[in-house]
Design a protein around this motif. Structure first.
Motif, mmCIF file in Angstrom:
data_model
loop_
_atom_site.group_PDB
_atom_site.id
_atom_site.type_symbol
_atom_site.label_atom_id
_atom_site.label_comp_id
_atom_site.label_asym_id
_atom_site.label_seq_id
_atom_site.Cartn_x
_atom_site.Cartn_y
_atom_site.Cartn_z
ATOM 1 N N LEU A 193 0.825 -1.208 0.000
ATOM 2 C CA LEU A 193 0.000 0.000 0.000
ATOM 3 C C LEU A 193 0.862 1.262 0.000
ATOM 4 N N ARG A 194 1.971 1.230 0.715
ATOM 5 C CA ARG A 194 2.871 2.391 0.739
ATOM 6 C C ARG A 194 3.510 2.611 -0.630
ATOM 7 N N GLU A 195 3.836 1.533 -1.328
ATOM 8 C CA GLU A 195 4.381 1.693 -2.676
ATOM 9 C C GLU A 195 3.355 2.351 -3.595
ATOM 10 N N GLU A 196 2.096 1.951 -3.479
ATOM 11 C CA GLU A 196 1.051 2.576 -4.291
ATOM 12 C C GLU A 196 0.960 4.067 -4.014
ATOM 13 N N GLY A 197 1.013 4.435 -2.733
ATOM 14 C CA GLY A 197 0.946 5.852 -2.379
ATOM 15 C C GLY A 197 2.149 6.626 -2.862
ATOM 16 N N PHE A 198 3.326 6.029 -2.740
ATOM 17 C CA PHE A 198 4.574 6.653 -3.200
ATOM 18 C C PHE A 198 4.500 6.960 -4.694
#
Length: 334
Positions: A193-198
């Motif tokens: 999920l953090r990669e998607e946000g990044f």
């Protein structure tokens, strides 16, 4: 001998129902003066509530039970219990946890907790993940904390991982950083999920989000702080590339600690040459690094407080996933 409700009622000149209402929040009507008088007499006589008898009348004890999925083994994740306990104490309730270990399945652990007749039961995890529960658990567990049930039958409180990554990436961009690398946590829901946000934050800024380097912090397919680290090798390769980063976003504060060491070995200054930002806000790490680390604080205590509100509510809440925001903790690494 322990004083009884009859003793208090007799001394105060009221009925047992009125005495019980003053001491236990019952429905009996009385003036504030009468209530205060009953409380004073109870104190003088050393009255202690008979919770066993009370539970027989109302069907539950003033307890909140927690199935602890590795939660109490993590120093910073215990903030969930702190938040839950603080809100429960305000409602004159107590919290107890039973650890879900390798030798205990959810059904058995749930049965152990239900023996104590708690007011409600929660399931809390050490890190954000999806959990498979037996069908019977959906009826007994009132809220999932820091996790979600696969069937989607129980209200869940989870950190807004994607939103946090968007916020911290935008913060780096606003501070003039344009070549941002991300050393992430492989195999974890939070990492995905953090990669998607990044990547989304970079696209929103008019940059090529897909081309930005996202690298695994460890050699294993699923992150563990005991796995063989790749951080030092990644930092060296990034610095030797044709487009070295001016910022490195880290999957957690432990990864950031390794990034600091690798940058120092390469003769780079933080934040002058390379800014560093992270997730979790493990204070014993973030504040001791030099310079102190800018990081996104997990909403653990807020999750605990919100869980208490759900558990103590008279009405069952709607079944939905609540995503709680992180807090950006600005220090000197950006």
């Amino acid at each position: 001998m322990t004083a009884s409700l009859n003793d208090i009622a007799l001394r105060a000149g009221v009925s047992v129902k009125t005495a019980s209402g003053a001491l236990h929040g019952g429905s009996a009507r009385m003036s504030d003066a009468t209530r205060q008088r009953i409380l004073e007499i109870a104190g003088e006589l050393g009255y202690v509530t008979n919770f066993a008898a009370r539970s027989m009348r109302q069907g539950w004890m003033p307890l909140i039970g927690v199935i602890s999925d590795e939660l109490i083994t993590s120093r910073f994740a215990t903030e969930i219990i702190r938040g839950l306990d603080g809100a429960a104490r305000a409602a004159e309730m107590a919290v107890f946890a039973v650890t879900l270990g390798n030798r205990r399945d959810v059904g058995k652990t749930l049965g152990e907790i239900r023996q104590f007749r708690p007011r409600a039961i929660a399931y809390a995890a050490m890190y954000h993940k999806r959990v498979t529960l037996p069908p019977s658990a959906a009826e007994a567990i009132a809220v999932m904390i820091n996790c979600q049930d696969d069937a989607g039958l129980i209200p869940s409180l989870v950190p807004d991982e994607e939103g946090a990554a968007i916020e911290v990436t935008r913060y780096l961009l606003e501070n003039g950083r344009r070549a941002i690398a991300f050393i992430n946590l492989p195999g974890l829901l939070a990492g995905a999920l953090r990669e998607e946000g990044f990547r989304r934050a970079l696209v929103d800024a008019g940059m090529d989000g897909e081309a930005a380097p996202v690298l695994p912090a460890v050699r294993q397919t699923i992150y563990s702080d005991r796995a063989q680290s790749l951080v030092s090798a990644h930092v060296a390769a990034l610095l030797d590339s044709s487009s070295p980063p001016d910022a490195i976003l880290c999957g957690n504060d432990r990864v950031a600690m390794e990034v600091y060491a690798a940058l120092r070995r390469a003769g780079r200054s933080i934040p002058e040459d390379v800014a560093v930002a992270s997730f979790d806000n493990q204070v014993d790490i973030a504040t001791r690094l030099d310079p102190p680390l800018t990081t996104m604080a997990l909403p653990h205590r807020a999750m605990g407080r919100m869980a208490a509100n759900i558990l103590l509510s008279a009405e069952p809440p709607p079944v939905e996933v609540h995503r709680l925001p992180f807090q950006l903790v600005e220090r000197s690494s950006v």
